[in-house]
Motif scaffolding. Structure first.
Motif, PDB file in Angstrom:
ATOM      1  N   GLN A 297      11.468  12.997  14.122  1.00 37.40           N
ATOM      2  CA  GLN A 297      10.018  12.701  14.167  1.00 37.40           C
ATOM      3  C   GLN A 297       9.577  11.791  13.031  1.00 37.40           C
ATOM      4  OE1 GLN A 297      11.517  15.433  13.249  1.00 37.40           O
ATOM      5  NE2 GLN A 297      10.217  16.965  12.300  1.00 37.40           N
TER       6      GLN A 297
ATOM      7  N   VAL B  62      13.170  14.253  21.023  1.00 38.82           N
ATOM      8  CA  VAL B  62      12.893  14.045  19.592  1.00 38.82           C
ATOM      9  C   VAL B  62      13.323  15.342  18.903  1.00 38.82           C
ATOM     10  CG1 VAL B  62      11.120  13.568  17.857  1.00 38.82           C
ATOM     11  CG2 VAL B  62      10.908  12.581  20.133  1.00 38.82           C
TER      12      VAL B  62
ATOM     13  N   PHE C 273       8.153  11.506  24.790  1.00 34.70           N
ATOM     14  CA  PHE C 273       8.838  11.873  23.542  1.00 34.70           C
ATOM     15  C   PHE C 273       8.603  13.364  23.351  1.00 34.70           C
ATOM     16  CE2 PHE C 273       7.954   7.462  23.556  1.00 34.70           C
ATOM     17  CZ  PHE C 273       9.062   6.873  22.979  1.00 34.70           C
ATOM     18  N   TYR C 274       9.684  14.117  23.354  1.00 33.38           N
ATOM     19  CA  TYR C 274       9.530  15.547  23.648  1.00 33.38           C
ATOM     20  C   TYR C 274      10.630  16.381  23.041  1.00 33.38           C
ATOM     21  CZ  TYR C 274       9.934  19.492  27.022  1.00 33.38           C
ATOM     22  OH  TYR C 274      10.059  20.714  27.631  1.00 33.38           O
TER      23      TYR C 274
ATOM     24  N   PHE D 248       9.386   6.023  15.831  1.00 35.58           N
ATOM     25  CA  PHE D 248       8.579   7.116  16.393  1.00 35.58           C
ATOM     26  C   PHE D 248       7.205   7.165  15.730  1.00 35.58           C
ATOM     27  CE2 PHE D 248       7.247  11.637  16.682  1.00 35.58           C
ATOM     28  CZ  PHE D 248       7.044  11.659  18.054  1.00 35.58           C
TER      29      PHE D 248
ATOM     30  N   VAL E 212      12.625  11.236  26.347  1.00 35.97           N
ATOM     31  CA  VAL E 212      13.254  10.811  25.094  1.00 35.97           C
ATOM     32  C   VAL E 212      13.236  12.029  24.171  1.00 35.97           C
ATOM     33  CG1 VAL E 212      13.219   9.169  23.177  1.00 35.97           C
ATOM     34  CG2 VAL E 212      12.281   8.494  25.401  1.00 35.97           C
TER      35      VAL E 212
ATOM     36  N   MET F  54       5.717  15.640  17.811  1.00 34.03           N
ATOM     37  CA  MET F  54       5.770  15.400  19.243  1.00 34.03           C
ATOM     38  C   MET F  54       4.880  16.460  19.907  1.00 34.03           C
ATOM     39  SD  MET F  54       7.507  17.601  21.271  1.00 34.03           S
ATOM     40  CE  MET F  54       7.281  19.275  20.730  1.00 34.03           C
TER      41      MET F  54
ATOM     42  N   LYS G 179       7.407   6.916  29.130  1.00 35.00           N
ATOM     43  CA  LYS G 179       8.423   7.576  28.317  1.00 35.00           C
ATOM     44  C   LYS G 179       7.752   8.800  27.710  1.00 35.00           C
ATOM     45  CE  LYS G 179      11.706   4.087  26.914  1.00 35.00           C
ATOM     46  NZ  LYS G 179      12.147   3.182  25.868  1.00 35.00           N
TER      47      LYS G 179
END
Ligand SMILES: N[C@@H](CCC(=O)N[C@@H](CS)C(=O)NCC(=O)O)C(=O)O
Length: 230
Positions: free
Chosen positions: A40, A33, A7-8, A45, A31, A54, A5
Motif C-alpha cells: 500500500q 495489494v 486494488f484489493y 499505489f 490487483v 485499500m 481495476k
C-alpha cells in the motif's frame, strides 16, 4: 483496456467494493495489494490511493486517462451514480444514502477497525483492557444505531437494497470474530442473513479468499502495519 481495476485485499473494507462490483455486474481485474507486505506504500499505489489504504479502483471506461477513486464510500457513490444502480433517484433519498455512507466511514468502520486491531492483531502488546472496552462498546453502540434504523425497514434505506447496505454489512458480518454477539439486535441479525444470501455478496466475500490470513500477523507484518507515521 476497458472496465475497472480493483486494488484489493480480502478484508471487510475490501468486500464493500468487491460486493458492489459483483452486484452491478461490472467487469474488473483484481490487483492484490498485500498490506502485510507494505504494497500500500508503493508510489504507484499512492497515486491512486493517497491515504495508503485499500480498496481503490481505476476506471478505464472513461474518456481520456483512467480515473482513480479511493475511500470505499466514495467508490460506492461513484459506481452507483455512474451506473444508476443501488441508489435512489431523488435527492432527498440520496441524502439519506449519503448519511449512512458517512456514518459508516466516521463511526462503525473506525471503531470496528480499532476493535479488530487490539483484539486480533495486538493482543500480546500489553494491557489493552480499556481500549477493548472502549471499542467493543462503540462497536455495540453502532449496532444499536443500525438496529433502530432497521426497525420496520427491510434495508437501510427502506424496501430497496442499496450501496448503504453494501457499505455497512461487511463489519457486521464478522461480529463473532470481533468477539461481539448479535443476540440483542434482532433486526440487524435478520438483515445480515438477508444480505448474506445474495449470490453477488457471496462472490464478493469470496474474492481473493486464498490470500486470507489464517494466523496472527508475523513480526514483519506488525512492523509494517503498526505505528505508521507521517
Ligand atoms: N476508510 C477507508 C478504510 C480502508 C482501510 O482501513 N483499509 C485497510 C485494510 S482493512 C488498509 O488498507 N490498511 C493498510 C494499512 O494499515 O497500512 C475505506 O473505507 O476505504
Amino acid at each position: 483496456m476497458s472496465g475497472m481495476k480493483l486494488f484489493y485485499w480480502p478484508t471487510p473494507n475490501g468486500w464493500k467494493v468487491s460486493i458492489a462490483l459483483e452486484e452491478m455486474g461490472i467487469p474488473y481485474d483484481l490487483v492484490p495489494v498485500n498490506i502485510g507486505k507494505g504494497e500500500q506504500f508503493t508510489p504507484d499505489f499512492l497515486k491512486i490511493s493517497p491515504n495508503n489504504r485499500m480498496p481503490a479502483i481505476l476506471d478505464y471506461d472513461v474518456e481520456g486517462d483512467p480515473v482513480p477513486v479511493f475511500e470505499s464510500g466514495a467508490i460506492l457513490w461513484y459506481l452507483a451514480t455512474k451506473y444508476k444502480m443501488f441508489i435512489p433517484g431523488d435527492i432527498m433519498r440520496q441524502k439519506e444514502c449519503l448519511e449512512w455512507l458517512f456514518w459508516q466511514t466516521g463511526n462503525q468502520g473506525p471503531m470496528a477497525g480499532q476493535l479488530s486491531h487490539f483484539r486480533n492483531y495486538a493482543p500480546e502488546y500489553g494491557d489493552h483492557s480499556y481500549a477493548l472496552e472502549r471499542y467493543a462498546g462503540e462497536y455495540d453502540r453502532n449496532l444499536g444505531v443500525l438496529e433502530r434504523r432497521l426497525m420496520g425497514r427491510d434495508y437501510i434505506l427502506g424496501s430497496e437494497y442499496s450501496i448503504a447496505d453494501m457499505m455497512v454489512w461487511p463489519w457486521v458480518l464478522i461480529a463473532k470474530p470481533l468477539g461481539r454477539d448479535l443476540a440483542h439486535f434482532p433486526n440487524v441479525r435478520r438483515w445480515r442473513t438477508m444480505v448474506k444470501e445474495r449470490p453477488a455478496v457471496q462472490r464478493g466475500v469470496d474474492l481473493g479468499k486464498e490470500y486470507r490470513r489464517g494466523a496472527p500477523p508475523t513480526d514483519e507484518e506488525r512492523r509494517i502495519l503498526f505505528n505508521q507515521k507521517a
